[in-house]
Design a protein around this motif. Structure first.
Motif, PDB file in Angstrom:
ATOM      1  N   GLY A 477       0.739  -1.266  -0.107  1.00 16.50           N
ATOM      2  CA  GLY A 477       0.195   0.001   0.007  1.00 16.50           C
ATOM      3  C   GLY A 477       0.765   1.119  -0.016  1.00 16.50           C
ATOM      4  N   ASN A 478       2.154   1.308  -0.035  1.00 14.55           N
ATOM      5  CA  ASN A 478       3.130   2.273  -0.161  1.00 14.55           C
ATOM      6  C   ASN A 478       3.803   2.189  -1.622  1.00 14.55           C
ATOM      7  OD1 ASN A 478       3.163   3.641   2.686  1.00 14.55           O
ATOM      8  ND2 ASN A 478       3.009   1.445   2.803  1.00 14.55           N
ATOM      9  N   GLU A 479       3.959   3.361  -2.381  1.00 13.19           N
ATOM     10  CA  GLU A 479       4.733   3.556  -3.349  1.00 13.19           C
ATOM     11  C   GLU A 479       6.171   3.729  -2.837  1.00 13.19           C
ATOM     12  OE1 GLU A 479       6.399   6.872  -6.440  1.00 13.19           O
ATOM     13  OE2 GLU A 479       4.096   7.187  -5.722  1.00 13.19           O
ATOM     14  N   ILE A 480       6.826   2.621  -3.316  1.00  9.67           N
ATOM     15  CA  ILE A 480       8.247   2.858  -2.853  1.00  9.67           C
ATOM     16  C   ILE A 480       9.146   3.024  -4.001  1.00  9.67           C
ATOM     17  CG2 ILE A 480       7.912   0.754  -1.054  1.00  9.67           C
ATOM     18  CD1 ILE A 480       9.255  -1.179  -2.790  1.00  9.67           C
ATOM     19  N   GLY A 481       8.546   3.077  -5.091  1.00  7.07           N
ATOM     20  CA  GLY A 481       9.626   3.391  -6.429  1.00  7.07           C
ATOM     21  C   GLY A 481       8.649   3.761  -7.677  1.00  7.07           C
ATOM     22  N   GLY A 482       9.186   4.566  -8.367  1.00  8.46           N
ATOM     23  CA  GLY A 482       8.433   5.045  -9.419  1.00  8.46           C
ATOM     24  C   GLY A 482       9.538   5.237 -10.683  1.00  8.46           C
ATOM     25  N   GLY A 483       9.104   5.496 -12.048  1.00  8.86           N
ATOM     26  CA  GLY A 483      10.188   5.806 -12.998  1.00  8.86           C
ATOM     27  C   GLY A 483       9.234   5.742 -14.292  1.00  8.86           C
ATOM     28  N   SER A 484      10.147   5.691 -15.412  1.00  8.93           N
ATOM     29  CA  SER A 484       9.418   5.685 -16.784  1.00  8.93           C
ATOM     30  C   SER A 484      10.509   5.651 -17.624  1.00  8.93           C
ATOM     31  CB  SER A 484       8.714   7.164 -16.940  1.00  8.93           C
ATOM     32  OG  SER A 484       9.688   8.158 -16.862  1.00  8.93           O
ATOM     33  N   ILE A 485      10.476   5.247 -19.046  1.00  5.33           N
ATOM     34  CA  ILE A 485      10.873   5.280 -20.007  1.00  5.33           C
ATOM     35  C   ILE A 485      10.918   6.967 -20.365  1.00  5.33           C
ATOM     36  CG2 ILE A 485      11.245   4.837 -22.631  1.00  5.33           C
ATOM     37  CD1 ILE A 485      11.932   2.364 -20.681  1.00  5.33           C
ATOM     38  N   ARG A 486      12.146   7.410 -20.982  1.00  2.00           N
ATOM     39  CA  ARG A 486      12.506   8.842 -21.009  1.00  2.00           C
ATOM     40  C   ARG A 486      12.280   9.215 -22.500  1.00  2.00           C
ATOM     41  NH1 ARG A 486      12.086   8.777 -15.603  1.00  2.00           N
ATOM     42  NH2 ARG A 486      13.953   7.912 -14.662  1.00  2.00           N
ATOM     43  N   ILE A 487      11.911  10.442 -22.749  1.00  2.00           N
ATOM     44  CA  ILE A 487      12.065  11.034 -24.208  1.00  2.00           C
ATOM     45  C   ILE A 487      13.437  10.979 -24.389  1.00  2.00           C
ATOM     46  CG2 ILE A 487      11.502  12.764 -25.456  1.00  2.00           C
ATOM     47  CD1 ILE A 487       9.102  13.330 -23.704  1.00  2.00           C
ATOM     48  N   HIS A 488      13.962  10.526 -25.904  1.00  2.00           N
ATOM     49  CA  HIS A 488      15.348  10.742 -25.752  1.00  2.00           C
ATOM     50  C   HIS A 488      15.769  11.627 -27.213  1.00  2.00           C
ATOM     51  CE1 HIS A 488      14.385   7.096 -28.058  1.00  2.00           C
ATOM     52  NE2 HIS A 488      15.561   7.347 -28.799  1.00  2.00           N
ATOM     53  N   ASP A 489      14.688  12.240 -27.631  1.00  2.00           N
ATOM     54  CA  ASP A 489      15.078  12.988 -29.033  1.00  2.00           C
ATOM     55  C   ASP A 489      14.375  14.338 -28.787  1.00  2.00           C
ATOM     56  OD1 ASP A 489      12.286  13.282 -30.790  1.00  2.00           O
ATOM     57  OD2 ASP A 489      12.433  11.348 -29.580  1.00  2.00           O
ATOM     58  N   LYS A 490      15.005  15.251 -29.367  1.00  2.00           N
ATOM     59  CA  LYS A 490      14.785  16.621 -29.278  1.00  2.00           C
ATOM     60  C   LYS A 490      13.329  17.168 -29.665  1.00  2.00           C
ATOM     61  CE  LYS A 490      16.432  21.271 -30.144  1.00  2.00           C
ATOM     62  NZ  LYS A 490      17.594  22.257 -30.739  1.00  2.00           N
ATOM     63  N   GLU A 491      12.923  16.527 -30.954  1.00  2.00           N
ATOM     64  CA  GLU A 491      11.321  17.113 -31.469  1.00  2.00           C
ATOM     65  C   GLU A 491      10.469  16.368 -30.510  1.00  2.00           C
ATOM     66  OE1 GLU A 491      13.918  15.393 -33.092  1.00  2.00           O
ATOM     67  OE2 GLU A 491      14.824  17.098 -34.145  1.00  2.00           O
ATOM     68  N   LEU A 535      11.099   2.861   1.917  1.00  2.00           N
ATOM     69  CA  LEU A 535      11.369   1.407   1.606  1.00  2.00           C
ATOM     70  C   LEU A 535      11.806   0.652   3.038  1.00  2.00           C
ATOM     71  CD1 LEU A 535      11.983  -0.884  -0.170  1.00  2.00           C
ATOM     72  CD2 LEU A 535      14.072  -0.016  -0.820  1.00  2.00           C
ATOM     73  N   VAL A 536      12.831   1.508   3.654  1.00  2.00           N
ATOM     74  CA  VAL A 536      13.240   0.783   4.921  1.00  2.00           C
ATOM     75  C   VAL A 536      12.368   0.629   6.103  1.00  2.00           C
ATOM     76  CG1 VAL A 536      15.104   1.397   6.929  1.00  2.00           C
ATOM     77  CG2 VAL A 536      15.654   1.680   4.435  1.00  2.00           C
ATOM     78  N   ALA A 537      11.490   1.589   6.301  1.00  2.00           N
ATOM     79  CA  ALA A 537      10.259   1.733   7.129  1.00  2.00           C
ATOM     80  C   ALA A 537       9.650   0.308   6.948  1.00  2.00           C
ATOM     81  CB  ALA A 537       9.769   2.816   7.240  1.00  2.00           C
ATOM     82  N   ILE A 538       9.232  -0.016   5.598  1.00  2.00           N
ATOM     83  CA  ILE A 538       8.271  -0.941   5.316  1.00  2.00           C
ATOM     84  C   ILE A 538       8.993  -2.527   5.544  1.00  2.00           C
ATOM     85  CG2 ILE A 538       6.909  -2.024   3.441  1.00  2.00           C
ATOM     86  CD1 ILE A 538       6.404   1.027   2.175  1.00  2.00           C
ATOM     87  N   LEU A 539      10.437  -2.321   5.100  1.00  2.00           N
ATOM     88  CA  LEU A 539      11.002  -3.895   5.334  1.00  2.00           C
ATOM     89  C   LEU A 539      11.002  -3.940   7.018  1.00  2.00           C
ATOM     90  CD1 LEU A 539      13.992  -3.275   2.766  1.00  2.00           C
ATOM     91  CD2 LEU A 539      11.681  -4.828   2.459  1.00  2.00           C
TER      92      LEU A 539
END
Length: 591
Positions: A477-491, A535-539
């Motif tokens: 019930g806790n978000e411990i991590g988040g991310g994404s694939i990034r945009i890698h072109d200028k346009e 993360l540490v608290a949940i573990l």
């Protein structure tokens, strides 16, 4: 040397040895002819004995002057205890003291340095250096160190390189407010403290460092909540030449590694759930799946029964509470009062008891018959003996309210077991969300998140339907991590800035360095950041993060121990070219 051993390592095999110990006086028991002292350091406690028949009188007299938390050094012989203590590792032995040296006296502490202390939270934060001596806090900090070491071990074995990025950076308009730092050498200009190392880790990918990580401090000048700190620590990671599956695989591996090494728990599959499904089924995007109580949407079986509250609601939704049919009217009234609190904001709650004999008794029997209530039970998954709790109102609002009720009930029913771990990936978030106040789109994660390739064409026609190539890792019930694939072109990045309301000039001013870097061969890349404190608290099976931070801030963002933040004197303000601005502001306010 101050010590030959720590206060946690001596045992029956050391009997007869001459040893030197140092530490703090935990307790003193003076029987006149015999004195016992518990000596403590971070490794444990060793009992000292001063015996009139075997210890010099001068040393006994000195022992009688000791007080709690005095710092001492002793020399003596390890002997077997007559009255053993099986609750501590050193409980079979004690030290017959032959020499005692007082290293430092101590004032009487403002609270007892015991596992169960009499000190309130604010008092203990003011004297945090004393609180750290207590086992719960000390053990939490040691636990954090162990988790951090295991993170480094895993990522290093996966060929990640640890790189430090700057703390004094440029302020950007996206995200939370920045903490700003005036520059003395560049009058009228300011650095910002990083909310994350986002652009720098992307630049490292351009630089060819294809697997980067950093355990890094981040800063957000946000309105504080009970368990949010203005400075926090991330396990920040980025990888090049990867797709979403590559990243999810690596960080499932890291999570499994930590659970195994730290908790000795084996984890199987990591389920995946779309953002839309999470919101519809649990009312939030970080659901706790250790227990059921999934939402049942009741519009089609609760509306058009001449019950105005439901008929006028955008959404009618309920949950089944296991065993809740046994609740008394008084207990149910307390639940209703709970959801009506300002923090939750519901106007009320409708309920139906699903009795063991298969009949129903509800608070709206005037409008709904047994067949209607049976349909509620089917939608919510209720069984005989359960209580069906129903809320109604605007969709987003009522989902959040029912989600809060679900978590509260799970806590009361003991369903949120700290030694049980249920990880989950939430995927397919919206790329953009509309802000009514500014009347423009904002990035749901950040402006560098790539859209799903199959939704790219919708950016120009229906941006609200574009899904992000993003993912959150949820644990209990806790978000411990988040991310994404990034945009890698200028346009594409320029197009994204355009949808977020940046003019080309503003985009160049704020992020020109990144757009320029994309012109020099940026690889496809993506990453993820774990919130280390959470993360540490949940573990550790805890809900609060403060005990896992050495020197935390209070709910007002203050460090009450060092009294920060504080005012600067006029000379410092003048040197930073701030004194005149502040003086003008004060004069303007007075007028």
């Amino acid at each position: 040397m101050y010590r030959s051993h720590t206060n946690g390592e001596l045992n029956i095999s050391n009997v007869g040895q001459e040893v030197t110990l140092s530490g703090w006086v935990q307790k003193i028991r003076d029987k006149g002819f015999m004195i016992w002292v518990d000596l403590r350091d971070r490794y444990g406690i060793t009992q000292l004995i001063f015996d009139a028949d075997r210890t010099e009188e001068a040393i006994i007299e000195k022992a009688k002057t000791l007080g709690r938390e005095f710092v001492v050094q002793v020399k003596g012989t390890v002997i077997e205890r007559q009255s053993k203590n099986d609750k501590i590792p050193t409980g079979e032995i004690e030290i017959l003291v032959s020499e005692l040296e007082l290293l430092n006296e101590a004032k009487l502490p403002p609270f007892t340095i015991e596992d169960e202390t009499d000190g309130g939270e604010e008092l203990r934060m003011k004297y945090r250096y004393l609180d750290i001596r207590r086992n719960p806090v000390k053990d939490s900090l040691i636990f954090r160190s162990k988790v951090t070491q295991e993170v480094r071990n895993f990522l290093s074995n996966e060929d990640f390189i640890e790189v430090e990025t700057p703390y004094l950076i440029k302020s950007t308009p996206e995200g939370a407010r920045d903490f700003v730092v005036p520059s003395r050498m560049n009058e009228g200009q300011f650095y910002a403290l990083p909310q994350s190392p986002q652009t720098f880790k992307q630049l490292l990918m351009v630089g060819g460092m294809d697997k980067y990580f950093q355990i890094v401090k981040c800063f957000r000048d946000e309105d504080l909540r009970a368990d949010r700190q203005p400075e926090f620590t991330q396990i920040d990671c980025e990888m090049a030449f990867v797709e979403q599956e590559d990243i999810l695989s690596i960080f499932e591996g890291l999570t499994r590694h930590l659970l195994k090494k730290v908790n000795n728990v084996e984890i199987g599959d990591f389920p995946r759930m779309s953002f839309d499904h999470a919101m519809k089924t649990y009312g939030n995007d970080k659901p706790d799946i250790r227990f059921g109580m999934e939402f049942g949407e009741l519009n089609e079986v609760a509306k058009h029964r001449e019950f105005k509250i439901f008929d006028e609601a955008e959404l009618v939704v309920g949950i089944a509470v296991p065993g809740g049919a046994s609740y008394t009217r008084k207990e149910i009234d307390k639940l209703i009062a709970w959801v009506k609190r300002p923090q939750i904001g519901a106007f009320g709650m409708v309920y139906a008891k699903y009795n063991e004999d298969g009949t129903f008794k509800s608070s709206v029997d005037k409008f709904f018959n047994q067949e209607d209530l049976a349909a509620w039970a089917e939608k919510t998954g209720a069984k005989p003996g359960d209580l069906i709790c129903v809320l109604s109102g605007p969709t987003n609002k009522v989902r959040a309210q029912l989600s809060a009720l679900r978590m509260e009930l799970a806590e009361r029913l003991g369903l949120r077991k700290p030694n049980e771990f249920a990880p989950l990936w939430v995927v397919d978030f919206p790329l953009l969300e509309w802000d009514e106040e500014t009347e423009r789109y904002h990035a749901m994660h950040h402006p560098f998140t790539a859209p799903k390739p199959e939704d790219f064409a919708l950016l120009d026609t229906d941006p609200a339907k574009v899904r992000a190539n993003a993912y959150d890792l949820v644990l209990n019930g806790n978000e411990i991590g988040g991310g994404s694939i990034r945009i890698h072109d200028k346009e594409t990045q320029a197009l994204m800035f355009n949808h977020l309301g940046f003019t080309p000039e503003e985009a160049k001013e704020q992020f020109g360095f990144l757009l320029n870097a994309f012109e020099y061969g940026a690889p496809p890349h993506g990453g993820l950041a774990f919130g280390l404190d959470r993360l540490v608290a949940i573990l550790a099976g805890k809900e609060t993060i403060r005990d896992f931070i050495a020197f935390p801030k209070n709910n007002s963002g203050r460090d009450v121990m060092i009294d920060a933040p504080s005012q600067l004197d006029e000379a410092q303000l003048t040197e930073l070219s701030l004194a005149l601005n502040i003086k003008e502001k004060v004069e303007s306010t007075e007028e």
